[in-house]
Design an enzyme around this catalytic site. Structure first.
Site, short mmCIF file in Angstrom:
data_model
loop_
_atom_site.label_atom_id
_atom_site.label_comp_id
_atom_site.label_asym_id
_atom_site.label_seq_id
_atom_site.Cartn_x
_atom_site.Cartn_y
_atom_site.Cartn_z
N LYS A 194 14.37 50.79 -5.62
CA LYS A 194 14.06 49.33 -5.29
C LYS A 194 12.78 48.91 -5.71
O LYS A 194 12.46 47.70 -5.73
CB LYS A 194 14.08 49.28 -3.65
CG LYS A 194 15.31 49.47 -3.15
CD LYS A 194 16.50 48.35 -3.24
CE LYS A 194 17.70 48.80 -2.48
NZ LYS A 194 18.86 48.23 -2.92
N PHE B 214 8.80 49.24 -12.04
CA PHE B 214 7.94 50.40 -12.46
C PHE B 214 6.98 49.52 -13.36
O PHE B 214 7.29 48.79 -14.16
CB PHE B 214 8.51 51.18 -13.50
CG PHE B 214 9.36 52.29 -12.81
CD1 PHE B 214 10.25 51.98 -11.65
CD2 PHE B 214 9.32 53.58 -13.39
CE1 PHE B 214 10.84 53.19 -10.87
CE2 PHE B 214 9.86 54.69 -12.77
CZ PHE B 214 10.53 54.49 -11.58
N HIS C 110 21.65 51.90 -13.63
CA HIS C 110 21.93 50.73 -12.99
C HIS C 110 23.20 50.83 -12.89
O HIS C 110 24.11 50.75 -13.70
CB HIS C 110 21.21 49.64 -13.98
CG HIS C 110 21.62 48.08 -13.90
ND1 HIS C 110 21.21 47.72 -12.69
CD2 HIS C 110 22.39 47.44 -14.24
CE1 HIS C 110 21.88 46.59 -12.50
NE2 HIS C 110 22.51 46.17 -13.53
N GLY D 207 20.25 43.32 -13.25
CA GLY D 207 19.91 42.40 -11.92
C GLY D 207 20.92 42.96 -10.68
O GLY D 207 21.26 43.93 -10.70
N TRP D 208 20.59 42.02 -9.70
CA TRP D 208 21.20 42.50 -8.19
C TRP D 208 22.52 42.34 -8.18
O TRP D 208 23.26 41.50 -8.87
CB TRP D 208 20.66 41.37 -7.11
CG TRP D 208 19.16 41.65 -7.03
CD1 TRP D 208 18.23 41.19 -7.74
CD2 TRP D 208 18.76 41.85 -5.71
NE1 TRP D 208 16.84 41.70 -7.10
CE2 TRP D 208 17.29 41.97 -5.75
CE3 TRP D 208 18.92 42.22 -4.39
CZ2 TRP D 208 16.45 42.43 -4.87
CZ3 TRP D 208 18.25 42.60 -3.39
CH2 TRP D 208 16.89 42.73 -3.61
N PRO E 90 25.53 43.65 -9.10
CA PRO E 90 26.20 43.40 -10.46
C PRO E 90 27.63 43.05 -10.31
O PRO E 90 28.25 42.24 -10.85
CB PRO E 90 26.23 44.49 -11.51
CG PRO E 90 24.86 45.29 -10.70
CD PRO E 90 24.62 44.87 -9.47
N GLN E 91 28.30 43.78 -9.36
CA GLN E 91 29.96 43.44 -9.18
C GLN E 91 30.31 42.47 -8.62
O GLN E 91 31.39 41.80 -8.80
CB GLN E 91 30.42 44.86 -8.35
CG GLN E 91 30.27 44.86 -6.92
CD GLN E 91 28.71 45.10 -6.45
OE1 GLN E 91 27.94 45.71 -7.20
NE2 GLN E 91 28.55 44.98 -5.35
N ASP F 162 11.93 49.35 -20.36
CA ASP F 162 10.94 48.56 -20.93
C ASP F 162 10.32 47.94 -19.95
O ASP F 162 10.56 47.84 -18.73
CB ASP F 162 11.31 48.10 -22.25
CG ASP F 162 12.39 47.08 -21.96
OD1 ASP F 162 12.66 46.58 -20.90
OD2 ASP F 162 13.13 46.43 -22.96
N ASP G 172 16.13 45.91 -15.94
CA ASP G 172 17.55 46.41 -16.50
C ASP G 172 17.51 45.93 -17.99
O ASP G 172 18.69 45.37 -18.13
CB ASP G 172 18.73 45.99 -15.59
CG ASP G 172 18.51 46.23 -14.16
OD1 ASP G 172 17.97 47.27 -14.00
OD2 ASP G 172 18.89 45.56 -13.30
#
Ligand code: 0FX
Length: 231
Positions: A64, A67, A81, A90-91, A93-94, A112, A116
């Site tokens: 959560k 980095f 991810h 991101g949040w 996805p499904q 990077d 994601d």
């Protein structure tokens, strides 16, 4: 060889990783975010320099925390991810895949400085079925992620993994985007297909996601779909 740090805040992924690693002789540690309680709790931005010196590889598997760019530059950091980059970054996805007809599945990629994003090591699409809700589709994605460790971890360690760059930035969905998906206006005009897709995209027991407001009481009324296919 410097050890690997596996970082996860998700119980199913954490347990799957632990059992996959049980018979491997790769030196490794586990970490999680404060409050997750799964392993040693680490506030990444406070110790990023130490982590960069101590570990040869950091794997984020549903972590959560963001980095810091300095850490991603200091040591290879790989993210697992539960979305199909770059379609569903991101949040949740499904949820966005069901609501907007986007691709979903899972993606393993080098990190990077964007979320994601970054060179893709492996990805698998999981096709949504007409009867899927956010929960049933998520469960299949999670199972596929847990089954995938042997497909990419050994290649990462022996240096044989290859990467592909995402074609474009795709779509990043925030928690605010999900909150907007959950707010229903009973006077909105659209097709039943659109409403079905949005309702199933937000149906994930026991969460109270989708809602509309009862104008008389001012209270929110929560909605969740229960979908069954005939035998
Ligand atoms: O760990 P995770 O499966 O994944 C989430 C993000 O979706 C992912 O993009 C990110 N890389 C990762 C670090 O965090 O999330 P979760 O365990 O918090 O939630 C799992 C599912 O539960 C989610 O996909 C949808 C559902 N859910 C969760 C919450 C908290 C809801 O439908 N409503 C909610 O309020």
């Amino acid at each position: 060889m410097r050890p690997i740090l596996f970082f996860s805040d998700n119980r199913a992924i954490f347990d799957g990783l632990k059992s996959y690693l049980a018979d491997k002789d790769w030196p490794h540690d586990f970490g999680c975010s404060p409050g997750s309680g799964l392993a040693r709790e680490i506030r990444i931005r406070d110790v990023a320099d130490d982590l960069g010196r101590q570990y040869g590889l950091i794997v984020s598997a549903h972590c959560k925390q963001l980095f810091p760019a300095s850490l991603v530059r200091a040591v290879p950091c790989v993210n697992l991810h539960p979305g199909f980059n770059p379609d569903t970054r991101g949040w949740y996805p499904q949820s966005f895949a069901l609501a907007r007809g986007l691709k979903v599945g899972f993606t393993v990629h080098f990190m990077d400085d964007q979320i994601d994003h970054g060179p893709i090591i492996l990805q698998r699409e999981i096709k949504a079925r007409p009867e899927d809700t956010s929960k049933t589709l998520y469960d299949r994605i999670l199972a596929a992620e847990v089954a995938s460790f042997g497909d990419w971890l050994p290649k990462l360690l022996d240096g044989t993994c290859t990467v592909e760059l995402p074609l474009d930035a795709g779509n990043y969905h925030s928690r605010a985007d999900f909150d907007a998906l959950c707010e229903f206006d009973l006077d909105e005009i659209g097709t039943f297909r659109d409403f079905y897709n949005r309702l199933r995209a937000t149906s994930f027991a026991p969460f109270r996601n989708a809602w509309f407001r009862d104008l008389e009481t001012g209270k929110r009324i929560f909605l969740r779909l229960d979908v069954e296919t005939e035998d």
